[in-house]
Design an enzyme around this catalytic site. Structure first.
Site, PDB file in Angstrom:
ATOM      1  N   GLU A 149       1.897   3.586   3.053  1.00  0.00           N
ATOM      2  CA  GLU A 149       2.423   2.949   4.270  1.00  0.00           C
ATOM      3  C   GLU A 149       3.948   2.950   4.250  1.00  0.00           C
ATOM      4  O   GLU A 149       4.611   1.924   4.163  1.00  0.00           O
ATOM      5  CB  GLU A 149       1.817   1.545   4.391  1.00  0.00           C
ATOM      6  CG  GLU A 149       0.292   1.630   4.487  1.00  0.00           C
ATOM      7  CD  GLU A 149      -0.431   0.293   4.358  1.00  0.00           C
ATOM      8  OE1 GLU A 149       0.224  -0.765   4.382  1.00  0.00           O
ATOM      9  OE2 GLU A 149      -1.675   0.319   4.227  1.00  0.00           O
TER      10      GLU A 149
ATOM     11  N   HIS B 244       2.761  -3.939   6.676  1.00  0.00           N
ATOM     12  CA  HIS B 244       1.821  -2.856   6.385  1.00  0.00           C
ATOM     13  C   HIS B 244       1.871  -1.880   7.563  1.00  0.00           C
ATOM     14  O   HIS B 244       2.528  -2.117   8.563  1.00  0.00           O
ATOM     15  CB  HIS B 244       0.394  -3.409   6.257  1.00  0.00           C
ATOM     16  CG  HIS B 244       0.123  -4.172   5.006  1.00  0.00           C
ATOM     17  ND1 HIS B 244      -0.644  -3.674   3.993  1.00  0.00           N
ATOM     18  CD2 HIS B 244       0.528  -5.400   4.607  1.00  0.00           C
ATOM     19  CE1 HIS B 244      -0.712  -4.560   3.010  1.00  0.00           C
ATOM     20  NE2 HIS B 244      -0.005  -5.630   3.353  1.00  0.00           N
TER      21      HIS B 244
ATOM     22  N   GLU C 272       0.963  -5.221  10.947  1.00  0.00           N
ATOM     23  CA  GLU C 272       0.616  -3.800  10.863  1.00  0.00           C
ATOM     24  C   GLU C 272       1.498  -3.064  11.870  1.00  0.00           C
ATOM     25  O   GLU C 272       1.423  -3.303  13.072  1.00  0.00           O
ATOM     26  CB  GLU C 272      -0.862  -3.576  11.210  1.00  0.00           C
ATOM     27  CG  GLU C 272      -1.838  -4.272  10.266  1.00  0.00           C
ATOM     28  CD  GLU C 272      -2.090  -3.515   8.974  1.00  0.00           C
ATOM     29  OE1 GLU C 272      -1.502  -2.428   8.775  1.00  0.00           O
ATOM     30  OE2 GLU C 272      -2.874  -4.012   8.149  1.00  0.00           O
TER      31      GLU C 272
ATOM     32  N   HIS D 112       0.836  -1.209   0.000  1.00  0.00           N
ATOM     33  CA  HIS D 112       0.000   0.000   0.000  1.00  0.00           C
ATOM     34  C   HIS D 112       0.868   1.255   0.000  1.00  0.00           C
ATOM     35  O   HIS D 112       1.737   1.425   0.856  1.00  0.00           O
ATOM     36  CB  HIS D 112      -0.936  -0.018   1.211  1.00  0.00           C
ATOM     37  CG  HIS D 112      -1.987  -1.075   1.092  1.00  0.00           C
ATOM     38  ND1 HIS D 112      -2.387  -1.859   2.144  1.00  0.00           N
ATOM     39  CD2 HIS D 112      -2.692  -1.482   0.004  1.00  0.00           C
ATOM     40  CE1 HIS D 112      -3.325  -2.711   1.717  1.00  0.00           C
ATOM     41  NE2 HIS D 112      -3.519  -2.492   0.424  1.00  0.00           N
TER      42      HIS D 112
HETATM   43  O1  0X9 Z   1      -6.632  -4.021   4.456  1.00  0.00           O
HETATM   44  C1  0X9 Z   1      -5.496  -4.470   4.318  1.00  0.00           C
HETATM   45  O2  0X9 Z   1      -5.054  -4.840   3.244  1.00  0.00           O
HETATM   46  C2  0X9 Z   1      -4.580  -4.568   5.539  1.00  0.00           C
HETATM   47  N1  0X9 Z   1      -4.718  -3.394   6.362  1.00  0.00           N
HETATM   48  S1  0X9 Z   1      -4.186  -1.946   5.815  1.00  0.00           S
HETATM   49  O3  0X9 Z   1      -4.610  -0.924   6.765  1.00  0.00           O
HETATM   50  N2  0X9 Z   1      -2.605  -1.951   5.822  1.00  0.00           N
HETATM   51  O4  0X9 Z   1      -4.662  -1.733   4.501  1.00  0.00           O
HETATM   52  C3  0X9 Z   1      -4.978  -5.775   6.360  1.00  0.00           C
HETATM   53  C4  0X9 Z   1      -5.134  -7.037   5.598  1.00  0.00           C
HETATM   54  C5  0X9 Z   1      -5.356  -8.172   6.517  1.00  0.00           C
HETATM   55  N3  0X9 Z   1      -6.339  -9.058   6.020  1.00  0.00           N
HETATM   56  C6  0X9 Z   1      -7.643  -8.978   6.378  1.00  0.00           C
HETATM   57  N4  0X9 Z   1      -8.108  -8.108   7.211  1.00  0.00           N
HETATM   58  N5  0X9 Z   1      -8.450  -9.867   5.848  1.00  0.00           N
HETATM   59 ZN    ZN Z   2      -1.641  -1.920   4.021  1.00  0.00          ZN
END
Ligand code: 0X9
Ligand code: ZN
Length: 311
Positions: A69, A193, A269, A66
């Site tokens: 980040e 992330h 994260e 992303h």
């Molecule tokens: O949304 C995402 O891709 C990740 N969080 S972020 O804030 N860095 O964008 C988390 C992905 C983890 N997977 C799930 N929540 N299913």
């Molecule tokens: Zn992310």
């Protein structure tokens, strides 16, 4: 516009310089690989770190799916640098004798570049979509249960920030990771992330647990161990939980690396814990402490994965 060169964070260009330099300074244990090219044609870099090719114990460390980040570039980069600079003392020496660590610190360089020039909070890659909007979410584009959810956190609307793309692996950045993983068959994958301070393990697409009891226990126990190790350094709490508890998404990196290849897989994260503490925009003075607290957890991960019996 933000001048990332003056911010203490890497830019696409300065990261390229640094990974080239790391490879050149450590020719006997490092190899720089261009694993693919982004939508806009930027090279995607991965450092292979290890004494010999073709070992069967391998770990992959991925950063910055992303764009916004930025910290998620720095932690993998510092890990690579640390391994290379400490390759003649244990435990690193032992790891590099018995296995390999591959580090790809910036999976989404086009997006990262875009966040430097005005659009600091851009998330996706820079794919032109058919409806005139831009960007696919690289962390929704992997092929395990891809597209199986239609929710705000995993969207089929191209202009949304979590757009899954027209089909699994439609994005060259994601295909580059796919091809690397298909070739190298990693036993473990860490994908960095930010933010929220979490240690997430599969599944993300469903609230069900991993069906294999020993795989489930392995992920949960290691996540909890990493939580303890991180807290010991600077007192920060990184909560260990199943990905779907954060929110459900389909097509993320670690569902695919676990689901398709049985790799021990975590999404980490990084700092901070909340939006009030800065969210995606953290001063570069936080890079060092964030790396310090994540180092023992990454070490524990590498140690366990390299010693994991093959199955
Ligand atoms: O949304 C995402 O891709 C990740 N969080 S972020 O804030 N860095 O964008 C988390 C992905 C983890 N997977 C799930 N929540 N299913
Ligand atoms: Zn992310």
């Amino acid at each position: 516009a933000t001048d990332a060169a003056a911010t203490g964070y890497h830019t696409v260009a300065s990261l390229e310089e640094d990974v080239r330099r790391l490879a050149e300074e450590h020719p006997e244990i490092a190899e720089l690989h261009e694993i693919g090219r982004s939508v806009e044609g930027r090279p995607l870099w991965a450092l292979r770190i290890g004494e010999r090719r073709g070992s069967t114990r391998k770990v992959a460390v991925l950063g910055c799916h992303h764009a916004r980040e930025w910290l998620a570039v720095e932690v993998p980069h510092l890990l690579a640098e640390h391994l290379l600079e400490n390759s003649s003392s244990d435990p690193v020496q032992r790891w590099l004798q018995q296995g390999e660590v591959w580090v790809a610190p910036m999976v989404n360089p086009d997006g990262h570049e875009y966040t430097r020039t005005d659009h600091r909070l851009w998330r996706k890659n820079r794919r032109p979509n058919r409806d005139g909007s831009v960007g696919v979410d690289p962390n929704r584009n992997y092929g395990y249960m891809w597209g199986s959810l239609d929710v705000s956190t995993s969207s089929h609307v191209p202009s949304d920030a979590t757009y899954v793309g027209p089909r699994a692996f439609s994005e060259p950045e994601v295909r580059a990771v796919r091809d690397l993983v298909a070739r190298e068959r990693f036993s473990g994958v860490l994908s960095y992330h930010s933010y929220s301070q979490l240690i997430l393990y599969p599944w993300g697409y469903t609230a069900e647990r991993i069906a294999d009891q020993s795989d489930f226990a392995e992920h949960r126990d290691l996540a909890q161990e990493m939580e303890q190790l991180i807290r010991k350094v600077h007192g920060r709490t990184y909560v260990a939980q199943q990905s779907s508890e954060l929110y459900p998404t389909a097509g993320d990196t670690t569902d695919w690396t676990y689901g398709e290849y049985d790799a021990v897989s975590f999404t980490i994260e990084l700092r901070p814990a909340s939006a009030e503490e800065g969210g995606f925009i953290l001063p570069s003075s936080e890079i060092r402490p964030c790396w310090e607290e994540n180092r023992p957890a990454a070490f524990e991960f590498i140690e366990r994965v390299l010693e994991r019996p093959e199955h």
